[in-house]
Every structure is written in C-alpha cells, then in structure tokens.
Design an enzyme around this catalytic site. Sequence first.
Site, short mmCIF file in Angstrom:
data_model
loop_
_atom_site.label_atom_id
_atom_site.label_comp_id
_atom_site.label_asym_id
_atom_site.label_seq_id
_atom_site.Cartn_x
_atom_site.Cartn_y
_atom_site.Cartn_z
CB CYS A 100 57.71 63.01 57.62
SG CYS A 100 59.06 62.28 58.53
CD GLU A 101 60.95 66.70 52.38
OE1 GLU A 101 60.46 66.40 51.28
OE2 GLU A 101 61.46 67.82 52.64
CG HIS A 102 62.23 65.94 57.80
ND1 HIS A 102 60.99 66.49 58.04
CD2 HIS A 102 62.92 66.85 57.09
CE1 HIS A 102 60.96 67.70 57.50
NE2 HIS A 102 62.10 67.94 56.92
CG HIS A 103 62.26 61.26 60.93
ND1 HIS A 103 61.59 62.45 61.08
CD2 HIS A 103 63.37 61.34 61.71
CE1 HIS A 103 62.27 63.23 61.91
NE2 HIS A 103 63.35 62.58 62.31
CD GLN A 141 50.15 68.70 58.29
OE1 GLN A 141 50.71 68.00 59.13
NE2 GLN A 141 49.08 69.42 58.59
CG HIS A 169 53.72 64.85 61.36
ND1 HIS A 169 54.44 65.02 60.20
CD2 HIS A 169 52.64 65.67 61.25
CE1 HIS A 169 53.84 65.91 59.43
NE2 HIS A 169 52.75 66.33 60.05
CB CYS A 171 58.72 61.29 62.66
SG CYS A 171 58.18 62.95 62.27
#
Length: 212
Positions: A100-103, A141, A169, A171
């Site tokens: 995931c690009e956030h975490h 996703q 996920h 995260c």
Amino acid sequence: MEIVNHNASFNEDEGYSKIERWNPETTEKLAYHYKEILKLIGEDVGREGLLQTPVRVAKAIQFLTHGYNIDPHVLVRSAKFHEEYKQMVLVKDIELYSMCEHHMIPFYGKAHVAYIPNGYITGLSKVARVVDAYARRLQVQERLTVQIRDCLQETLNPLGVAVVIEAAHMCMQMRGIQKQNSVTTTSAFTGAFLTHNETREEFIHLIGVKLH
Ligand SMILES: Nc1nc2c(ncn2[C@@H]2O[C@H](COP(=O)(O)OP(=O)(O)OP(=O)(O)O)[C@@H](O)[C@H]2O)c(=O)[nH]1
Ligand SMILES: [Zn+2]
C-alpha cells in the site's frame, strides 16, 4: 562487500524475468538510508545479525517494486495472437502481492481477470504477468484493479474486460485498526461486462466471489 548484479539494465521485453532484480548503485544508496533507519529505531547496526541487513533490505525493496521497470502493454503485445474465439477467457485465483502506498506495508490476495476476445487473444501467462507488473509497485487496490482492466482493454480491444481483486491489507491487520480478518474486494468492468448483466453474472458465478 561484493555486489553481484544479475540484471543491471532492465529490459522491457524481458521485464518478466524471474531473477531478483536490483542494480548496484540503487542498492548502495538505499542501503545507506536503511542503515540510518535502523539507527533511528534504536538498533545496533554493528551487531552480527544486522551487518548485511541494509543491503538485503535494499535488494528486497527493489524486487518488491520492480513493476516500475515493466511496461505491461509491451508484455501483452509480445504475445498477441489472432483468434476467432469469442467466449469469455477467465484466469482466476492469480495470487498477488503488493504494497500500500500509504504505509508501504504489504497487501496480498487474489485477482480474477476475464476478457471476451474480439479477434485477438493473449498468452494466458501474460494476464498473470500484467497483474504482477502493476502489483509490484506502491499501490492502492482500486487503482491496481483499474490499471489491469485498462491495460487489457487498450492492448486487445476485446468485447469486455472484468477484474476482481480480493485482498487483505496488513496495514489494517498489524497496525492501525488491527482487523485481522477483513478482506477488501474491488472490481472494474468494461464492455459486455457492463452492458450485459448475464455476462457479468456468469463471471461472478465462475469466480465464486460475492460482489453484492
Ligand atoms: N482506499 C484504499 N485505502 C487504503 C489502501 N491501502 C491502505 N489504505 C488506507 O489508507 C488510509 C490512510 O489513511 P490515514 O488516516 O492518512 O492514515 P493512518 O492514520 O495511518 O490511518 P489508519 O490506518 O486508520 O491508522 C487508511 O485508511 C488505510 O486503511 C487501498 O488499497 N485502498
Ligand atoms: Zn496502508
């Protein structure tokens, strides 16, 4: 330390090589920063178990994001064949690993990809390679789902494309809300899968996923 470079220059035509891919300059730069990160989290970078860790992690992150070096459109066009088959082609349960690009924490699961040819088919393995090429990047996703759909639509111009991804996920499992059993389902359709309920229902029935 000696750095063995298996594949310094990434070649789009061979973009799906199974060899772990990393390049020496990037590895050296990344390793420097990972060493700093280890210090910042309170580790002793001089202890035996961690001596090679910055380099290992530097190589691992390059593998986990090697999709940036692959052009999925080139992949599909490299095995595009004229064929009059006009029924649904479904490749289901394609395992995928992404981040995931956030975490920058993994999400993983399965992709189910179908298309209805319109004069052209592609090699079945290419469908799975397209999934991988987009998954091995920093992703959400939803975008991953749409990118796979658009790549097949643009390269094969089929009568329709359907993509469903089911993923967990980490995260959400390991940190944050800590919901270990949640699964996210995303879908994207074109053509007959949008306009013909029966076609979409057949696809959903074949993959055995509850979308509604
Ligand atoms: N839509 C979508 N969201 C994602 C995906 N992967 C991770 N996320 C979410 O991205 C969001 C980022 O929200 P922020 O509030 O900025 O980050 P955060 O404070 O770490 O959020 P929490 O995870 O709720 O602790 C979180 O809600 C994640 O669950 C994905 O593939 N798609
Ligand atoms: Zn996340």
